[in-house]
Design a protein around this motif. Structure first.
Motif, PDB file in Angstrom:
ATOM      1  N   PRO A 247      -8.725   3.345 -31.902  1.00 46.24           N
ATOM      2  CA  PRO A 247      -9.867   3.627 -31.036  1.00 46.24           C
ATOM      3  C   PRO A 247      -9.619   4.877 -30.196  1.00 46.24           C
ATOM      4  N   ARG A 248     -10.613   5.746 -30.135  1.00 45.71           N
ATOM      5  CA  ARG A 248     -10.455   7.012 -29.414  1.00 45.71           C
ATOM      6  C   ARG A 248     -10.099   6.778 -27.953  1.00 45.71           C
ATOM      7  N   ARG A 249     -10.704   5.771 -27.341  1.00 42.30           N
ATOM      8  CA  ARG A 249     -10.425   5.522 -25.926  1.00 42.30           C
ATOM      9  C   ARG A 249      -8.959   5.160 -25.709  1.00 42.30           C
ATOM     10  N   THR A 250      -8.414   4.335 -26.630  1.00 41.60           N
ATOM     11  CA  THR A 250      -7.006   3.920 -26.500  1.00 41.60           C
ATOM     12  C   THR A 250      -6.060   5.085 -26.698  1.00 41.60           C
ATOM     13  N   THR A 251      -6.303   5.894 -27.729  1.00 39.24           N
ATOM     14  CA  THR A 251      -5.411   7.032 -27.976  1.00 39.24           C
ATOM     15  C   THR A 251      -5.497   8.052 -26.851  1.00 39.24           C
ATOM     16  N   HIS A 252      -6.696   8.282 -26.319  1.00 39.62           N
ATOM     17  CA  HIS A 252      -6.820   9.235 -25.220  1.00 39.62           C
ATOM     18  C   HIS A 252      -6.107   8.733 -23.980  1.00 39.62           C
ATOM     19  N   ARG A 253      -6.215   7.423 -23.715  1.00 39.58           N
ATOM     20  CA  ARG A 253      -5.558   6.852 -22.533  1.00 39.58           C
ATOM     21  C   ARG A 253      -4.033   6.949 -22.637  1.00 39.58           C
ATOM     22  N   LEU A 254      -3.492   6.717 -23.839  1.00 38.93           N
ATOM     23  CA  LEU A 254      -2.039   6.676 -23.992  1.00 38.93           C
ATOM     24  C   LEU A 254      -1.413   8.012 -24.380  1.00 38.93           C
ATOM     25  N   LEU A 255      -2.166   8.841 -25.084  1.00 42.12           N
ATOM     26  CA  LEU A 255      -1.603  10.106 -25.560  1.00 42.12           C
ATOM     27  C   LEU A 255      -2.225  11.334 -24.915  1.00 42.12           C
ATOM     28  N   GLY A 256      -3.387  11.185 -24.286  1.00 39.07           N
ATOM     29  CA  GLY A 256      -4.060  12.332 -23.703  1.00 39.07           C
ATOM     30  C   GLY A 256      -4.473  13.324 -24.776  1.00 39.07           C
ATOM     31  N   ASP A 257      -4.414  14.619 -24.444  1.00 41.00           N
ATOM     32  CA  ASP A 257      -4.783  15.666 -25.392  1.00 41.00           C
ATOM     33  C   ASP A 257      -3.559  16.359 -25.976  1.00 41.00           C
ATOM     34  N   ARG A 258      -2.395  15.739 -25.878  1.00 41.60           N
ATOM     35  CA  ARG A 258      -1.179  16.371 -26.354  1.00 41.60           C
ATOM     36  C   ARG A 258      -1.179  16.528 -27.871  1.00 41.60           C
ATOM     37  N   PRO A 259      -0.650  17.656 -28.352  1.00 44.07           N
ATOM     38  CA  PRO A 259      -0.426  17.753 -29.800  1.00 44.07           C
ATOM     39  C   PRO A 259       0.677  16.786 -30.201  1.00 44.07           C
ATOM     40  N   THR A 260       0.716  16.433 -31.474  1.00 42.39           N
ATOM     41  CA  THR A 260       1.699  15.466 -31.961  1.00 42.39           C
ATOM     42  C   THR A 260       3.111  15.816 -31.538  1.00 42.39           C
ATOM     43  N   ALA A 261       3.478  17.087 -31.620  1.00 45.26           N
ATOM     44  CA  ALA A 261       4.846  17.522 -31.325  1.00 45.26           C
ATOM     45  C   ALA A 261       5.231  17.321 -29.866  1.00 45.26           C
ATOM     46  N   GLU A 262       4.262  17.019 -28.999  1.00 45.88           N
ATOM     47  CA  GLU A 262       4.555  16.845 -27.569  1.00 45.88           C
ATOM     48  C   GLU A 262       4.371  15.400 -27.110  1.00 45.88           C
ATOM     49  N   VAL A 263       4.176  14.487 -28.050  1.00 47.72           N
ATOM     50  CA  VAL A 263       4.045  13.071 -27.700  1.00 47.72           C
ATOM     51  C   VAL A 263       5.436  12.450 -27.624  1.00 47.72           C
ATOM     52  N   HIS A 264       5.710  11.720 -26.550  1.00 51.08           N
ATOM     53  CA  HIS A 264       7.010  11.087 -26.353  1.00 51.08           C
ATOM     54  C   HIS A 264       7.149   9.821 -27.193  1.00 51.08           C
ATOM     55  N   THR A 265       8.392   9.470 -27.476  1.00 47.50           N
ATOM     56  CA  THR A 265       8.671   8.234 -28.205  1.00 47.50           C
ATOM     57  C   THR A 265       8.019   7.028 -27.523  1.00 47.50           C
ATOM     58  N   GLY A 266       8.139   6.953 -26.210  1.00 46.73           N
ATOM     59  CA  GLY A 266       7.566   5.833 -25.471  1.00 46.73           C
ATOM     60  C   GLY A 266       6.062   5.731 -25.631  1.00 46.73           C
ATOM     61  N   GLN A 267       5.384   6.857 -25.761  1.00 49.01           N
ATOM     62  CA  GLN A 267       3.934   6.841 -25.940  1.00 49.01           C
ATOM     63  C   GLN A 267       3.558   6.323 -27.331  1.00 49.01           C
ATOM     64  N   TRP A 268       4.319   6.718 -28.350  1.00 49.44           N
ATOM     65  CA  TRP A 268       4.065   6.184 -29.687  1.00 49.44           C
ATOM     66  C   TRP A 268       4.266   4.665 -29.714  1.00 49.44           C
ATOM     67  N   LEU A 269       5.324   4.217 -29.064  1.00 41.70           N
ATOM     68  CA  LEU A 269       5.585   2.782 -29.023  1.00 41.70           C
ATOM     69  C   LEU A 269       4.475   2.030 -28.301  1.00 41.70           C
ATOM     70  N   ALA A 270       4.028   2.582 -27.184  1.00 40.80           N
ATOM     71  CA  ALA A 270       2.965   1.931 -26.415  1.00 40.80           C
ATOM     72  C   ALA A 270       1.683   1.820 -27.238  1.00 40.80           C
ATOM     73  N   LEU A 271       1.360   2.874 -27.986  1.00 37.45           N
ATOM     74  CA  LEU A 271       0.147   2.848 -28.802  1.00 37.45           C
ATOM     75  C   LEU A 271       0.277   1.841 -29.937  1.00 37.45           C
ATOM     76  N   ALA A 272       1.421   1.844 -30.617  1.00 38.92           N
ATOM     77  CA  ALA A 272       1.618   0.903 -31.727  1.00 38.92           C
ATOM     78  C   ALA A 272       1.552  -0.539 -31.242  1.00 38.92           C
ATOM     79  N   LYS A 273       2.143  -0.836 -30.095  1.00 32.93           N
ATOM     80  CA  LYS A 273       2.144  -2.197 -29.574  1.00 32.93           C
ATOM     81  C   LYS A 273       0.736  -2.606 -29.115  1.00 32.93           C
TER      82      LYS A 273
END
Length: 266
Positions: A221-247
């Motif tokens: 969902p766009r709202r979830t990804t925007h809340r957890l990842l913001g507008d960052r490009p993939t290369a600037e997303v932290h490990t913790g943010q990927w984990l939070a989104l997957a969970k």
């Protein structure tokens, strides 16, 4: 890199041998092993790490491909029931089916192939490791923002920690670069979360310069990804943010993850 004991400083293959007893002690102690545990010493060399591992009461598989070292190992541990010497290449030897740890100082040139065998599959008996790897590799693997799909998959599923820098002088002969003591611990993600994580990372790292939420359109969902990842490009997303989104997605029972590819599932 292999550990060093009673052999000449260099071998015909140009292997650099770990010779610092304090480094070896720290590796073994950090693993927290005890009676009944199974541990693999990849690239066992003359057995300098194998011996203290055996003293923990653990069952030790000493894997070594050099026939001369294998002969030495078999003589040295002939009367030690805790040690089994395996004459195989660490890149192809069959891994244990039961739970096992790894404590090893391996050649820099085969560090990545070994890590790939240990850290990529979801279904595996591998539990944790204390490894000696090249300093630059350790820094790349522990970066807050993974640089590629493989690094992201590993760092999201395992806690990777540089415990200390190991100077080149701790080897004989000394390599051109320093090494690192790398600790590896599983995050124990369930299969559903892991499958969702793989789908997210695969899509995002296919377009590493784009905003991650754009690359994930249709997967989350766009709202979830925007809340957890913001507008960052993939290369600037932290490990913790990927984990939070997957969970977060795993908690939504309406989300049906695609099956894991063979290289990640076996």
């Amino acid at each position: 890199m292999r550990s060093h004991s009673r052999r000449p400083a260099a071998t015909s293959s140009g292997v650099h041998l770990l010779s610092d007893a304090r480094v070896i002690t720290r590796l073994v102690t950090a693993a927290g092993l005890g009676a009944g545990d199974l541990v693999v010493d990849f690239g066992a060399g003359p057995g300098t790490i194998t011996a203290p591992l055996a003293r923990t009461g653990s069952r030790v598989l000493a894997v070594e491909r050099d026939a001369r070292f294998v002969a030495d190992l078999r003589r040295r541990f002939a009367g030690c029931a805790e040690v089994r010497v395996v004459h195989e290449d660490l890149r192809t030897v069959r891994l244990p089916r039961r739970a096992f740890a790894v404590v090893a100082s391996i050649p820099f040139a085969v560090s990545t192939p070994l890590l790939r065998r240990l850290l990529t599959p979801v279904t595996s008996g591998f539990s944790h490791a204390e490894l000696v790897v090249e300093w630059g590799l350790a820094r790349r693997l522990t970066a807050a923002c993974p640089r590629d799909l493989e690094s992201a998959w590993w760092s999201c599923r395992f806690t990777l920690t540089v415990r200390r820098r190991i100077p080149a002088r701790c080897f004989s002969p000394a390599p051109r670069v320093d090494a690192a003591h790398l600790g590896v611990r599983s995050r124990n993600l369930d299969h559903r979360t892991a499958a969702i994580l793989w789908a997210l990372l695969s899509a995002a790292y296919d377009r590493p310069r784009d905003p991650a939420r754009a690359a994930l359109a249709g997967l989350a969902p766009r709202r979830t990804t925007h809340r957890l990842l913001g507008d960052r490009p993939t290369a600037e997303v932290h490990t913790g943010q990927w984990l939070a989104l997957a969970k977060a997605l795993a908690a939504d029972r309406s989300v049906i993850p695609p099956p894991l590819p063979a290289r990640a599932s076996r």
